[in-house]
Design a protein around this motif. Structure first.
Motif, short mmCIF file in Angstrom:
data_model
loop_
_atom_site.label_atom_id
_atom_site.label_comp_id
_atom_site.label_asym_id
_atom_site.label_seq_id
_atom_site.Cartn_x
_atom_site.Cartn_y
_atom_site.Cartn_z
N ALA A 179 0.81 -1.22 0.00
CA ALA A 179 0.00 0.00 0.00
C ALA A 179 0.84 1.27 0.00
O ALA A 179 0.36 2.34 -0.36
CB ALA A 179 -0.94 0.00 1.21
N PHE A 180 2.13 1.16 0.37
CA PHE A 180 3.00 2.34 0.35
C PHE A 180 3.07 2.95 -1.05
O PHE A 180 3.09 4.17 -1.20
CB PHE A 180 4.43 1.97 0.78
N VAL A 224 2.17 5.18 9.16
CA VAL A 224 0.83 4.62 9.02
C VAL A 224 -0.12 5.67 8.44
O VAL A 224 -0.91 5.38 7.53
CB VAL A 224 0.31 4.13 10.39
N LYS A 225 -0.04 6.87 8.94
CA LYS A 225 -0.92 7.95 8.46
C LYS A 225 -0.66 8.24 6.98
O LYS A 225 -1.60 8.39 6.20
CB LYS A 225 -0.68 9.20 9.31
N LYS A 226 0.61 8.31 6.61
CA LYS A 226 0.96 8.59 5.22
C LYS A 226 0.45 7.49 4.30
O LYS A 226 -0.08 7.77 3.21
CB LYS A 226 2.48 8.73 5.09
N THR A 227 0.59 6.25 4.73
CA THR A 227 0.16 5.12 3.90
C THR A 227 -1.35 5.11 3.71
O THR A 227 -1.85 4.92 2.60
CB THR A 227 0.60 3.79 4.55
N ARG A 228 -2.08 5.33 4.79
CA ARG A 228 -3.54 5.28 4.72
C ARG A 228 -4.14 6.48 4.01
O ARG A 228 -5.30 6.44 3.59
CB ARG A 228 -4.12 5.12 6.13
N GLU A 229 -3.37 7.55 3.89
CA GLU A 229 -3.84 8.73 3.17
C GLU A 229 -3.35 8.75 1.72
O GLU A 229 -3.49 9.77 1.03
CB GLU A 229 -3.37 10.00 3.88
N HIS A 230 -2.83 7.61 1.27
CA HIS A 230 -2.23 7.48 -0.06
C HIS A 230 -3.14 8.01 -1.16
O HIS A 230 -2.70 8.68 -2.10
CB HIS A 230 -1.89 6.00 -0.30
#
Length: 291
Positions: free
Chosen positions: A83-84, A153-159
């Motif tokens: 997901a990154f 985690v925040k950066k990944t989920r806001e991709h």
């Protein structure tokens, strides 16, 4: 030390995320062997949970569920890493929403949505929804102690453009947007375990009496937001479907705690059908003797 660890680990995870899914699933198989057969990560927690909620099943049946769960868990780990950097095209092929038109109807009727879901299937790829709907996308999360890991985690989920909001701020943020007339859809993992003394309601989850969060239901009634359940199903390895299931279009009309009960009924139905895709390594029933 935490920052140094982040600096060392993040480049490795980023490089792994660039690998094709076929290769990542080979790594998932190796990881399963290590976790399940060598390390034994949380095997006791998983087996105790399964014995607690499925006493009618034989030991062999529960062992099979446990093994299948750990295989799925390792897939979730590599899918989270992917997901990154996963492209919008690939994730739209792998995580398919079956009825997004329902969201257009809510938007046309000036309705915001609280989307309840559980730790079932793959909850990390659902962020692609932000590209498929007219609402402003939000997701609730709990801040991690490790600041670097929390940022990752925040950066990944806001991709794909959704906005993550902490559980402590979500009420005030949604209230402000409601006052402005902005239409939002907020994704909430709703099967979390509340702290002792910090809950108003308890009920059975898979037959076991436990405390339950009711904040989603209370927020829906206060702001008159529609409540939907996101039913995520694993079609095959690396491929999921997600369906929106209305729970309460007019939440104020429901007795207290009924919407919360409806959510758990929907989640239980999925677990009974294919239990291996639920997050059994979570200590969901740890407060069962204290309510």
């Amino acid at each position: 030390m935490q920052k140094l660890l982040y600096i060392l680990v993040y480049p490795i995870l980023w490089l792994l995320s660039k690998l094709p899914m076929q290769i990542l699933y080979v790594k998932s198989t190796v990881l399963f062997f290590l976790i399940y057969h060598v390390i034994g990560y949380r095997k006791k927690v998983v087996k105790d949970n399964l014995a607690l909620v499925f006493p009618e099943k034989t030991q062999e049946e529960r062992n099979l569920i446990s093994k299948l769960f750990f295989k799925h868990l390792c897939d979730i780990i590599v899918e989270t890493i992917k997901a990154f950097t996963i492209s919008e095209k690939e994730i739209r092929e792998r995580f398919v929403f079956t009825n997004t038109e329902i969201l257009d109807d809510y938007y046309a009727n000036d309705r915001s949505i609280l989307l309840m879901t559980g730790h079932y299937g793959n909850w990390e790829w659902s962020g692609i929804l932000n590209k498929l709907m007219p609402h402003q996308g939000h997701a609730v999360y709990k801040t991690l102690v490790n600041k670097q890991l929390n940022a990752l985690v925040k950066k990944t989920r806001e991709h794909f453009g959704a906005t993550l909001i902490t559980n402590k701020k979500i009420v005030s943020v949604l209230y402000r947007k409601w006052r402005k007339g902005e239409k939002t859809l907020t994704y909430i993992l709703s099967d979390q375990t509340p702290k002792m003394g910090a809950f108003k309601y308890h009920d059975t989850f898979l037959g076991i009496d436990v405390p339950m969060f009711t904040g989603t239901e209370e927020l829906a009634k206060k702001l008159d937001f529609a409540v939907l359940y996101l039913k995520v199903e694993k079609a095959k390895r690396g491929y999921y479907t997600a369906t929106f299931v209305p729970l309460a279009d007019n939440p104020k009309e429901y007795p207290d705690f009924q919407i919360t009960r409806m959510f758990f009924d929907a989640l239980e139905n999925q677990i009974h059908e294919k239990p291996e895709y639920y997050l059994w390594s979570h200590k969901r029933w740890k407060h069962r003797d204290k309510v």
